[in-house]
Motif scaffolding. Structure first.
Motif, PDB file in Angstrom:
ATOM      1  N   GLY A 204       0.815  -1.208   0.000  1.00 26.97           N
ATOM      2  CA  GLY A 204       0.000   0.000   0.000  1.00 26.97           C
ATOM      3  C   GLY A 204       0.847   1.255   0.000  1.00 26.97           C
ATOM      4  O   GLY A 204       1.987   1.262   0.484  1.00 26.97           O
ATOM      5  N   CYS A 205       0.316   2.323  -0.554  1.00 22.65           N
ATOM      6  CA  CYS A 205       0.993   3.611  -0.529  1.00 22.65           C
ATOM      7  C   CYS A 205      -0.029   4.711  -0.755  1.00 22.65           C
ATOM      8  O   CYS A 205      -1.177   4.458  -1.132  1.00 22.65           O
ATOM      9  CB  CYS A 205       2.106   3.686  -1.578  1.00 22.65           C
ATOM     10  SG  CYS A 205       1.528   3.898  -3.282  1.00 22.65           S
ATOM     11  N   VAL A 206       0.395   5.946  -0.507  1.00 19.75           N
ATOM     12  CA  VAL A 206      -0.391   7.118  -0.861  1.00 19.75           C
ATOM     13  C   VAL A 206       0.322   7.788  -2.032  1.00 19.75           C
ATOM     14  O   VAL A 206       1.495   8.145  -1.929  1.00 19.75           O
ATOM     15  CB  VAL A 206      -0.523   8.100   0.316  1.00 19.75           C
ATOM     16  CG1 VAL A 206      -1.228   9.378  -0.133  1.00 19.75           C
ATOM     17  CG2 VAL A 206      -1.284   7.456   1.469  1.00 19.75           C
ATOM     18  N   LEU A 207      -0.378   7.909  -3.148  1.00 19.94           N
ATOM     19  CA  LEU A 207       0.170   8.528  -4.357  1.00 19.94           C
ATOM     20  C   LEU A 207      -0.411   9.932  -4.444  1.00 19.94           C
ATOM     21  O   LEU A 207      -1.609  10.099  -4.701  1.00 19.94           O
ATOM     22  CB  LEU A 207      -0.203   7.698  -5.585  1.00 19.94           C
ATOM     23  CG  LEU A 207       0.290   8.198  -6.945  1.00 19.94           C
ATOM     24  CD1 LEU A 207       1.818   8.197  -6.994  1.00 19.94           C
ATOM     25  CD2 LEU A 207      -0.272   7.326  -8.064  1.00 19.94           C
ATOM     26  N   ALA A 208       0.413  10.945  -4.204  1.00 18.47           N
ATOM     27  CA  ALA A 208      -0.054  12.332  -4.116  1.00 18.47           C
ATOM     28  C   ALA A 208       0.384  13.114  -5.344  1.00 18.47           C
ATOM     29  O   ALA A 208       1.560  13.127  -5.699  1.00 18.47           O
ATOM     30  CB  ALA A 208       0.478  12.988  -2.854  1.00 18.47           C
ATOM     31  N   CYS A 209      -0.580  13.795  -5.983  1.00 21.96           N
ATOM     32  CA  CYS A 209      -0.325  14.430  -7.274  1.00 21.96           C
ATOM     33  C   CYS A 209      -0.839  15.867  -7.292  1.00 21.96           C
ATOM     34  O   CYS A 209      -1.745  16.223  -6.530  1.00 21.96           O
ATOM     35  CB  CYS A 209      -1.034  13.606  -8.356  1.00 21.96           C
ATOM     36  SG  CYS A 209      -0.720  14.113 -10.058  1.00 21.96           S
ATOM     37  N   ASN A 210      -0.265  16.679  -8.180  1.00 24.20           N
ATOM     38  CA  ASN A 210      -0.817  18.010  -8.428  1.00 24.20           C
ATOM     39  C   ASN A 210      -2.212  17.872  -9.038  1.00 24.20           C
ATOM     40  O   ASN A 210      -2.599  16.795  -9.497  1.00 24.20           O
ATOM     41  CB  ASN A 210       0.109  18.825  -9.338  1.00 24.20           C
ATOM     42  CG  ASN A 210       0.264  18.204 -10.716  1.00 24.20           C
ATOM     43  OD1 ASN A 210       0.249  16.987 -10.895  1.00 24.20           O
ATOM     44  ND2 ASN A 210       0.429  19.043 -11.723  1.00 24.20           N
ATOM     45  N   HIS A 211      -2.972  18.961  -9.061  1.00 22.79           N
ATOM     46  CA  HIS A 211      -4.360  18.858  -9.529  1.00 22.79           C
ATOM     47  C   HIS A 211      -4.627  19.936 -10.575  1.00 22.79           C
ATOM     48  O   HIS A 211      -4.817  21.106 -10.245  1.00 22.79           O
ATOM     49  CB  HIS A 211      -5.313  19.006  -8.349  1.00 22.79           C
ATOM     50  CG  HIS A 211      -6.658  18.370  -8.574  1.00 22.79           C
ATOM     51  ND1 HIS A 211      -6.950  17.623  -9.689  1.00 22.79           N
ATOM     52  CD2 HIS A 211      -7.790  18.386  -7.824  1.00 22.79           C
ATOM     53  CE1 HIS A 211      -8.204  17.187  -9.610  1.00 22.79           C
ATOM     54  NE2 HIS A 211      -8.740  17.640  -8.494  1.00 22.79           N
TER      55      HIS A 211
ATOM     56  N   ALA B 210      -4.891   7.333  -4.202  1.00 21.73           N
ATOM     57  CA  ALA B 210      -4.497   8.539  -4.931  1.00 21.73           C
ATOM     58  C   ALA B 210      -5.100   9.765  -4.253  1.00 21.73           C
ATOM     59  O   ALA B 210      -6.291   9.792  -3.937  1.00 21.73           O
ATOM     60  CB  ALA B 210      -4.965   8.458  -6.379  1.00 21.73           C
ATOM     61  N   MET B 211      -4.263  10.771  -4.017  1.00 23.57           N
ATOM     62  CA  MET B 211      -4.693  11.991  -3.340  1.00 23.57           C
ATOM     63  C   MET B 211      -4.199  13.212  -4.114  1.00 23.57           C
ATOM     64  O   MET B 211      -3.174  13.163  -4.788  1.00 23.57           O
ATOM     65  CB  MET B 211      -4.115  12.041  -1.917  1.00 23.57           C
ATOM     66  CG  MET B 211      -4.550  10.894  -1.016  1.00 23.57           C
ATOM     67  SD  MET B 211      -6.240  11.079  -0.417  1.00 23.57           S
ATOM     68  CE  MET B 211      -6.079  12.529   0.619  1.00 23.57           C
TER      69      MET B 211
END
Length: 204
Positions: A37-44, A112-113
């Motif tokens: 598991g992971c948190v994938l954080a991206c620009n929006h 995804a965040m």
């Protein structure tokens, strides 16, 4: 976690569109862990960001992402659930959504965040301004999983058939923050995360 049947159908249909029509290019896919598991954080940039963000790591990984609660009406609810989404009440401290995200990450899912929480303002003043929030970092810290930065570009130019680009970065260093007061640790982790996202975005 392996994708659902519906997610695979979307992936198959999306592949020729994104790779062909929009000439999607990607790099750093190895930074998204497989089976962990992971948190994938991206620009929006736009509402379409999850589309190119998820395709390069499909079918190895299915994204699980928060969708605003206003979208949950029948039959769209069935589609969102099948796509891996779960509801969040925007503008509120939605403890249930955070708990769901933490559980999913612990269970081996890629959550995804978008730390900016909403698309960046273009022209008109928006009620929800785009500024970093600490939710992604908080979830990664609570779940004990990697916090992976990412950046997309071109999703605001789909009508012009602009080229899409995606970059996934190495996990943000947050192990030294574990054990500290959660709010303080999440704030520091968010600063590190946004610096990485901005670097990736500038390289696209």
């Amino acid at each position: 976690m392996r994708p659902s049947a519906f997610y695979n159908v979307v992936g198959v249909l999306s592949w020729p569109v994104l790779r062909g029509l929009y000439r999607l290019s990607s790099r750093g896919m190895e930074n998204v862990p497989d089976g962990v598991g992971c948190v994938l954080a991206c620009n929006h940039v736009s509402s379409f960001d999850p589309w190119p963000l998820g395709l390069p790591i499909w079918p190895r990984v299915q994204l699980r992402f928060m969708a605003k609660s206003e979208l949950y009406w029948w039959p769209l609810t069935l589609i969102l659930n099948a796509a891996g989404a779960f509801p969040v009440r925007r503008g509120e401290r939605d403890a249930a959504a955070i708990e769901t995200a933490v559980r999913l990450a612990r269970d081996g899912h890629t959550v995804a965040m978008f730390p900016e929480r909403t698309r960046r303002r273009k022209g008109l003043v928006k009620r929800h301004e785009a500024r970093p929030r600490s939710g992604a970092a908080r979830i990664a810290l609570e779940a004990g999983v990697p916090l992976v930065p990412a950046a997309v570009s071109g999703t605001d130019k789909l009508l012009r058939l602009g080229k899409l680009r995606v970059a996934y970065g190495a996990p943000v260093a947050i192990d030294d923050l574990r054990g500290r007061e959660l709010g303080e640790a999440a704030h520091e982790a968010t600063e590190r995360l946004m610096a990485k996202i901005l670097d990736l975005e500038g390289s696209l």
